[in-house]
Design a protein around this motif. Structure first.
Motif, short mmCIF file in Angstrom:
data_model
loop_
_atom_site.label_atom_id
_atom_site.label_comp_id
_atom_site.label_asym_id
_atom_site.label_seq_id
_atom_site.Cartn_x
_atom_site.Cartn_y
_atom_site.Cartn_z
N VAL A 180 34.00 95.07 -30.22
CA VAL A 180 34.71 94.68 -29.12
C VAL A 180 35.26 95.93 -28.21
CG1 VAL A 180 36.54 93.39 -27.87
CG2 VAL A 180 35.43 92.31 -29.81
N THR A 181 35.17 96.00 -27.09
CA THR A 181 35.70 97.22 -26.23
C THR A 181 36.49 96.69 -25.29
OG1 THR A 181 33.78 97.57 -24.97
CG2 THR A 181 33.69 98.77 -26.88
N GLY A 182 37.58 97.36 -25.05
CA GLY A 182 38.54 97.08 -23.74
C GLY A 182 39.14 98.36 -23.21
N LEU A 183 38.85 98.42 -21.96
CA LEU A 183 39.21 99.55 -21.18
C LEU A 183 40.35 99.10 -20.10
CD1 LEU A 183 36.31 100.38 -22.22
CD2 LEU A 183 36.30 102.01 -20.56
N PHE A 184 41.52 99.69 -20.12
CA PHE A 184 42.43 99.92 -18.90
C PHE A 184 43.02 98.39 -18.74
CE2 PHE A 184 39.11 103.10 -18.01
CZ PHE A 184 39.64 104.16 -18.54
N ILE A 195 38.25 87.17 -32.97
CA ILE A 195 36.67 87.28 -32.51
C ILE A 195 35.92 88.20 -33.26
CG2 ILE A 195 37.23 86.09 -30.19
CD1 ILE A 195 36.71 88.96 -29.30
N LEU A 196 36.60 89.29 -33.99
CA LEU A 196 35.85 90.31 -34.68
C LEU A 196 35.34 89.69 -36.02
CD1 LEU A 196 37.77 93.63 -34.26
CD2 LEU A 196 35.57 92.98 -33.60
N LYS A 197 34.23 90.02 -36.33
CA LYS A 197 33.90 90.00 -37.86
C LYS A 197 34.64 90.75 -38.76
CE LYS A 197 28.95 89.08 -36.89
NZ LYS A 197 27.35 89.56 -37.00
N PRO A 198 34.46 90.50 -40.09
CA PRO A 198 35.41 91.36 -41.07
C PRO A 198 34.54 92.74 -41.15
CG PRO A 198 35.08 89.38 -42.01
CD PRO A 198 34.19 89.10 -40.67
N GLY A 199 35.42 93.68 -40.84
CA GLY A 199 34.67 95.10 -40.72
C GLY A 199 34.33 95.30 -39.25
N GLY A 200 34.51 94.57 -38.49
CA GLY A 200 34.33 94.65 -36.90
C GLY A 200 34.98 95.70 -36.39
N ILE A 201 34.61 96.23 -35.50
CA ILE A 201 35.54 97.54 -34.37
C ILE A 201 35.95 97.10 -33.39
CG2 ILE A 201 35.30 99.91 -33.79
CD1 ILE A 201 35.29 99.67 -36.83
#
Length: 299
Positions: A180-184, A195-201
């Protein structure tokens, strides 16, 4: 659905509605809440009761200004840095499945705007040798609360599922995303953890203390002190891994470039009309680009 979407009303899984004449014309859940695809290809999953205004998010004027500015290449350095960090951390992530051609890579960009970074990252992932060896397909979602922004994003590519939706109630399945990315923007880490999987970034970008300081000096008689964001204490089911800094310096050589930059920032709404007219009179402006990147992992 391959994009792991959930109903914004009841949180049940959304699936293609087989009852429609055209395949994938709409999606529905087990509770029979139905959502149609717009002709441009996006899904509107923003409920009216979750809107804080009639037309939330960036206006068409702001979207056009951002498109003009970003297409000129001034923020290409941010994009390249973001790509490199995402690929580096994904390769070390426990979500990567080795020797499994059935694996799917799921990526979501929150507050994606007109999709500039989303599209660039999707292209980078789907052509990366280190990822194509591990994953058979790449499912990317771009999500924003602004309808004009998502309509503009649809013009970039149909390979990404674009959504109009609320960041407070992300319509994406639990534990489904590799990245997942999130900018500004201001993000709810608990919702991202969901919403992230285990180990997700999760890769988050925020503005640094010196970001666009030259523009701010033109707009304000007194500059407020900017503090660096500290996420180092965030630990638990989502852990802060590292903080990174990106700096670049550019020169804008036309009034249209300078005005476009102003319109894509919150300063456009904060400064006086007199200051806006002053900015419109400038023909050149040096700018400092100062971005803080924070990397998190879902345990």
């Amino acid at each position: 659905m391959k994009y792991a979407l959930i109903c914004p009303v009841c949180s049940e899984d959304l699936m293609s509605d087989s009852g429609t004449q055209t395949k994938n014309q709409s999606v529905t859940c087990q509770q029979h809440h139905l959502f149609d695809f717009a002709k441009q290809g996006y899904l509107n999953l923003l409920l009216s009761q979750h809107k804080k205004s009639k037309h939330p998010g960036d206006t068409l004027d702001m979207v056009q200004a951002r498109t003009h500015f970003l297409s000129s290449g001034f923020y290409d350095g941010i994009n390249q840095f973001l790509q490199e960090e995402c690929l580096k951390h994904i390769s070390h992530s426990t979500t990567q499945v080795k020797n499994n051609n059935e694996a799917e890579f799921n990526y979501c960009d929150l507050a994606c705007g007109e999709g500039f970074y989303t599209n660039k990252l999707h292209q980078a992932f789907s052509t990366s040798p280190q990822l194509t060896e591990q994953f058979k397909s790449f499912n990317s979602i771009g999500l924003d609360i602004s309808t004009p922004a998502i309509k503009a994003a649809c013009k970039k590519t149909k390979d990404i599922q674009w959504l109009v939706a609320s960041l407070a109630r992300i319509p994406i399945s639990n534990h489904s995303q590799n990245l997942v990315t999130g900018l500004f923007f201001h993000f709810d880490l608990q919702e991202i953890k969901r919403i992230l999987k285990p180990g997700g970034i999760f890769v988050m970008a925020t503005t640094g203390a010196e970001h666009l300081i030259e523009l701010r000096k033109e707009l304000y008689d007194t500059l407020k002190d900017e503090t660096t964001k500290d996420f180092s204490t965030v630990q638990g089911e989502i852990n802060h891994l590292e903080k990174l800094s990106f700096r670049d310096y550019k020169t804008l050589n036309s009034a249209s470039e300078i005005v476009s930059l102003l319109k894509m920032t919150p300063h456009y709404w904060r400064c006086t009309q007199e200051k806006k007219q002053h900015i419109e009179s400038l023909m050149t402006l040096n700018i400092t680009i100062d971005i803080q990147f924070d990397i998190f992992i879902r345990t």
